[in-house]
Motif scaffolding. Sequence first.
Motif, PDB file in Angstrom:
ATOM      1  N   ARG A  31      38.233  38.099  43.997  1.00  0.00           N
ATOM      2  CA  ARG A  31      38.851  37.352  45.092  1.00  0.00           C
ATOM      3  C   ARG A  31      37.905  36.256  45.590  1.00  0.00           C
ATOM      4  O   ARG A  31      36.697  36.462  45.676  1.00  0.00           O
ATOM      5  N   ARG A  75      47.257  41.021  49.802  1.00  0.00           N
ATOM      6  CA  ARG A  75      45.800  41.190  49.962  1.00  0.00           C
ATOM      7  C   ARG A  75      45.394  42.638  49.672  1.00  0.00           C
ATOM      8  O   ARG A  75      44.331  42.895  49.100  1.00  0.00           O
ATOM      9  N   ALA A 126      42.969  34.648  43.837  1.00  0.00           N
ATOM     10  CA  ALA A 126      42.448  35.694  42.964  1.00  0.00           C
ATOM     11  C   ALA A 126      42.183  35.097  41.593  1.00  0.00           C
ATOM     12  O   ALA A 126      43.009  34.340  41.068  1.00  0.00           O
ATOM     13  N   ILE A 171      50.902  41.572  39.061  1.00  0.00           N
ATOM     14  CA  ILE A 171      49.928  40.628  39.618  1.00  0.00           C
ATOM     15  C   ILE A 171      48.748  40.444  38.667  1.00  0.00           C
ATOM     16  O   ILE A 171      48.323  39.318  38.385  1.00  0.00           O
ATOM     17  N   GLU A 180      40.706  44.352  42.597  1.00  0.00           N
ATOM     18  CA  GLU A 180      39.290  43.983  42.543  1.00  0.00           C
ATOM     19  C   GLU A 180      38.416  45.219  42.403  1.00  0.00           C
ATOM     20  O   GLU A 180      37.430  45.217  41.658  1.00  0.00           O
ATOM     21  N   ILE A 215      40.198  41.729  38.817  1.00  0.00           N
ATOM     22  CA  ILE A 215      40.204  40.369  39.361  1.00  0.00           C
ATOM     23  C   ILE A 215      39.017  40.194  40.299  1.00  0.00           C
ATOM     24  O   ILE A 215      38.351  41.164  40.673  1.00  0.00           O
ATOM     25  N   ILE A 219      47.673  36.893  36.819  1.00  0.00           N
ATOM     26  CA  ILE A 219      46.343  36.295  37.018  1.00  0.00           C
ATOM     27  C   ILE A 219      45.616  36.177  35.684  1.00  0.00           C
ATOM     28  O   ILE A 219      44.924  35.184  35.425  1.00  0.00           O
ATOM     29  N   VAL A 244      47.114  33.607  47.140  1.00  0.00           N
ATOM     30  CA  VAL A 244      47.799  34.702  47.837  1.00  0.00           C
ATOM     31  C   VAL A 244      49.217  34.300  48.213  1.00  0.00           C
ATOM     32  O   VAL A 244      50.162  35.066  48.035  1.00  0.00           O
ATOM     33  N   LEU A 285      45.392  43.009  45.963  1.00  0.00           N
ATOM     34  CA  LEU A 285      44.228  42.351  45.364  1.00  0.00           C
ATOM     35  C   LEU A 285      42.953  43.145  45.603  1.00  0.00           C
ATOM     36  O   LEU A 285      42.070  43.185  44.748  1.00  0.00           O
ATOM     37  N   ARG A 338      51.419  45.750  41.201  1.00  0.00           N
ATOM     38  CA  ARG A 338      50.007  45.446  40.980  1.00  0.00           C
ATOM     39  C   ARG A 338      49.733  45.095  39.524  1.00  0.00           C
ATOM     40  O   ARG A 338      48.923  44.206  39.229  1.00  0.00           O
TER      41      ARG A 338
END
Length: 297
Positions: A70, A56, A75, A29, A63, A68, A33, A41, A59, A26
């Motif tokens: 979505r 997902r 994202a 990710i 979020e 982030i 981003i 995705v 994310l 995570r």
Amino acid sequence: MASIRHGSSGTTTMTVGAKSAVLQRRLQIADWIRQHGQMRVDELSTALMVSEVTIRSDLTYLEEQGLIVRSFGKAIAAKSNAPRDRPAGMTLTKSLIVPMLRRAQGLIGADQTVMIGPGPLATQIIPWLADIPGIAVLLTNVEAIALARTCLDARIYCLGGEIGAESGSFEGGNAVRSLDHYPLGWAVLDADALSADSALLLTSKAAERLSEAAARRAERSIVLVSSPALSLERRAAQLPLGVATDIILPGPPSNRARDILLDAGFRPVESDTGGEAHFSNFVRTAARRAHSTGAMP
């Protein structure tokens, strides 16, 4: 890697692997981003060699942490830490959320079925349930499935019914009726704010129907409220205060909000763990239910 075992009764259990790998993924990710501004995705799924369902779920978590945003299969880096769809002027940071989740965890006992209601705050309680022995979880949102499977060595159930296109939650009459199949010990629910009309504001009528039905069936219903400020908004989707047993806010409520809670039978519960505010009428509610069924409280 985590392994899943399906029992003959449809129960899903899990042997949890190294949870640090999930956190590392995570963080990776979030960093990608941030660097690129946005990513799809499918791009993340291919780069990390995990399923799009897992991405997902990652994310959703990011979020909820305000890292982030979505949008339509991709994202986008968040411009601020303020979560969307929350009362204006309220920034619900991790430092505010964690004491609320810790307080809710402390109310949940062993060997019970816990329903996780629709909403981002309710979903965030899932990792905190890992240390409670013998529990089963009943999920109301499809995006919570991957998180529960990652974090919990427990029986995992899902409601039936239609999946809402926007919310990803189970909705409709079938979802409400399926609650009858589970002996709910606890329900963890999510509300935006306390209203001046002595109700808890929810995001949709579907969330209202499911949350109220769960609160009335559960022995104890815990509502995590995003804002301590009293809202003057008049919203169609509301949860009556009387069906909840515990209200947890990210900070002390205003004097008017406090008066509303006291008038509804709630009493403040002292806390020495954080800045959260906890109001409960569990003893009164339990006594009322016991009297209505002829049982001793």
